[in-house]
Design a protein around this motif. Structure first.
Motif, PDB file in Angstrom:
ATOM      1  N   MET A  56       0.759  -1.231  -0.062  1.00 53.23           N
ATOM      2  CA  MET A  56       0.058  -0.110  -0.096  1.00 53.23           C
ATOM      3  C   MET A  56       0.919   1.188  -0.045  1.00 53.23           C
ATOM      4  O   MET A  56       1.809   1.099   0.428  1.00 53.23           O
ATOM      5  N   ARG A  57       0.394   2.358  -0.519  1.00 52.08           N
ATOM      6  CA  ARG A  57       1.292   3.553  -0.679  1.00 52.08           C
ATOM      7  C   ARG A  57       0.756   4.645   0.040  1.00 52.08           C
ATOM      8  O   ARG A  57      -0.649   4.678  -0.184  1.00 52.08           O
ATOM      9  N   GLY A  58       1.083   5.793   0.141  1.00 56.40           N
ATOM     10  CA  GLY A  58       0.527   6.980   0.750  1.00 56.40           C
ATOM     11  C   GLY A  58       0.622   8.006  -0.122  1.00 56.40           C
ATOM     12  O   GLY A  58       0.365   7.748  -1.363  1.00 56.40           O
ATOM     13  N   TYR A  86      -7.616   5.048  -4.466  1.00 54.52           N
ATOM     14  CA  TYR A  86      -6.542   4.530  -5.393  1.00 54.52           C
ATOM     15  C   TYR A  86      -7.235   4.397  -6.870  1.00 54.52           C
ATOM     16  O   TYR A  86      -8.123   3.853  -6.951  1.00 54.52           O
ATOM     17  N   GLN A  87      -6.546   4.802  -7.754  1.00 54.76           N
ATOM     18  CA  GLN A  87      -7.042   4.766  -9.082  1.00 54.76           C
ATOM     19  C   GLN A  87      -6.727   3.653  -9.758  1.00 54.76           C
ATOM     20  O   GLN A  87      -5.665   2.811  -9.330  1.00 54.76           O
ATOM     21  N   LYS A 125       5.811   3.749   0.520  1.00 54.14           N
ATOM     22  CA  LYS A 125       5.402   2.378   0.816  1.00 54.14           C
ATOM     23  C   LYS A 125       4.726   2.898   2.459  1.00 54.14           C
ATOM     24  O   LYS A 125       5.627   3.492   3.229  1.00 54.14           O
ATOM     25  N   LEU A 126       3.692   2.298   2.624  1.00 58.96           N
ATOM     26  CA  LEU A 126       3.082   2.358   4.066  1.00 58.96           C
ATOM     27  C   LEU A 126       3.661   1.347   5.122  1.00 58.96           C
ATOM     28  O   LEU A 126       3.503   0.029   4.899  1.00 58.96           O
ATOM     29  N   ILE A 130      -1.645  -1.245  -8.277  1.00 52.81           N
ATOM     30  CA  ILE A 130      -0.539  -1.723  -7.601  1.00 52.81           C
ATOM     31  C   ILE A 130       0.283  -0.352  -7.452  1.00 52.81           C
ATOM     32  O   ILE A 130       0.906  -0.281  -6.648  1.00 52.81           O
ATOM     33  N   ASP A 131       0.715   0.358  -8.494  1.00 56.69           N
ATOM     34  CA  ASP A 131       1.477   1.416  -8.556  1.00 56.69           C
ATOM     35  C   ASP A 131       0.879   2.960  -8.299  1.00 56.69           C
ATOM     36  O   ASP A 131       1.764   3.890  -8.289  1.00 56.69           O
TER      37      ASP A 131
END
Length: 319
Positions: A13-15, A53-54, A20-21, A59-60
């Motif tokens: 997961m990304r912020g 999240y789009q 990366k969280l 994932i990216d």
């Protein structure tokens, strides 16, 4: 019905900046739903928030937010306990976002705070505060909008006193968006009781946390999944139920209801405390040291039995 998965990708997961969280407090994702644009909304506990999240490219994708998500995030942060945030979220047909705290409101046992936040709360459309009435130790663990927006299914789970159970409740269309239509801000919605099941040798119920609904030609398929908390004593269970959508909707309208506020909770608590204190005082006079010995022995037995049921594993060890 799914029988396999292919082409799956797994990533962190990304912020908001694409980072990366790291750590449980920032990455405790609990629920994911599609919004009306086709993007994914994810709710997080501990550091309470809802991010977007789009898709495609989830994932990216870095997280993003807007006035609706920021409003819901603030409400969750202000009212939910640290590990009692939005286990489930859902998007209504008009784009409004719905969420409930997993833990009961302070001073109550059966009242769970929630909100319906419109797509653009800054434009003046009202934010609707709603409360759930869930009894017998059940807590909201996920939400799912029925096909066509006919109602909101509420998955509930319960662990306690050596028992593990699940319930499915239904809130009819309009009951959420009409607000407390009986004239009091403290009224609560008691969902229509659609189903209830308990863990046993013949029943595979576990820590049920995930719910979705699909339209199969006039029949609604409800899919449920459990979270095993990486515990050897729990299982990942996938269950499906089917019901006639028209009949299910009618049942919800007939059985869901408004109930008064959970009145006198603090007064009941005071009475219980006073009664217990008085009883202990009398017992101490009568039993003296013998009572202390019994209490210590009971405490030891409680500690030895700590892992005898799923409740302690879910709510303590894996928090």
């Amino acid at each position: 019905m799914p029988v396999s998965v292919s082409g799956a990708k797994v990533g962190p997961m990304r912020g908001l900046e694409g980072e990366k969280l790291d750590g449980k407090s920032l990455s405790d994702a609990e629920s994911v739903v599609y919004d009306n644009r086709g993007d994914l909304l994810v709710s997080f506990e501990r550091h309470h928030r809802v991010w977007r999240y789009q898709t495609p490219g989830f994932i990216d994708s870095k997280a993003s937010t807007d006035s609706q998500l920021e409003t819901m995030s603030r409400l969750l942060s202000d009212h939910c306990t640290y590990n009692g945030g939005a286990e489930g979220i859902e998007v209504l047909l008009d784009g409004s976002l719905v969420a409930f705290c997993e833990d009961a409101e302070r001073g109550t046992l059966e009242t769970f705070a929630g909100w319906v936040v419109p797509p653009s709360p800054a434009d003046g459309k009202a934010i609707i505060a709603v409360r759930l009435d869930l009894t017998d130790g059940f807590r909201p663990s996920d939400l799912s909008l029925l096909p066509g927006g006919a109602g909101l299914m509420v998955l509930q789970r319960m662990h306690g006193k050596g028992r593990t159970g699940m319930r499915l409740g239904l809130i009819p269309e309009g009951m959420l968006t009409n607000g407390n239509n009986n004239g009091t801000d403290q009224a609560r919605i008691k969902p229509a009781p659609v189903a209830e099941a308990w863990q046993s040798q013949d029943s595979p119920i576990d820590n049920m946390e995930g719910l979705s609904s699909d339209d199969i030609g006039g029949v609604v398929r409800l899919s449920l999944i459990s979270d095993d908390n990486f515990s050897a004593s729990q299982r990942t269970v996938y269950l499906t139920f089917e019901a006639n959508l028209t009949e299910l909707t009618r049942f919800g309208v007939e059985k869901a209801k408004w109930v008064p506020a959970e009145g006198g909770a603090s007064e009941r608590t005071k009475a219980v405390v006073a009664g217990v204190a008085g009883g202990l005082a009398v017992a101490l006079v009568l039993a003296g040291v013998a009572m202390v010995f019994v209490a210590v022995r009971h405490h030891r037995r409680a500690r030895e039995a700590r892992y005898h049921h799923i409740c302690e594993l879910t709510r303590v060890d894996f928090e």
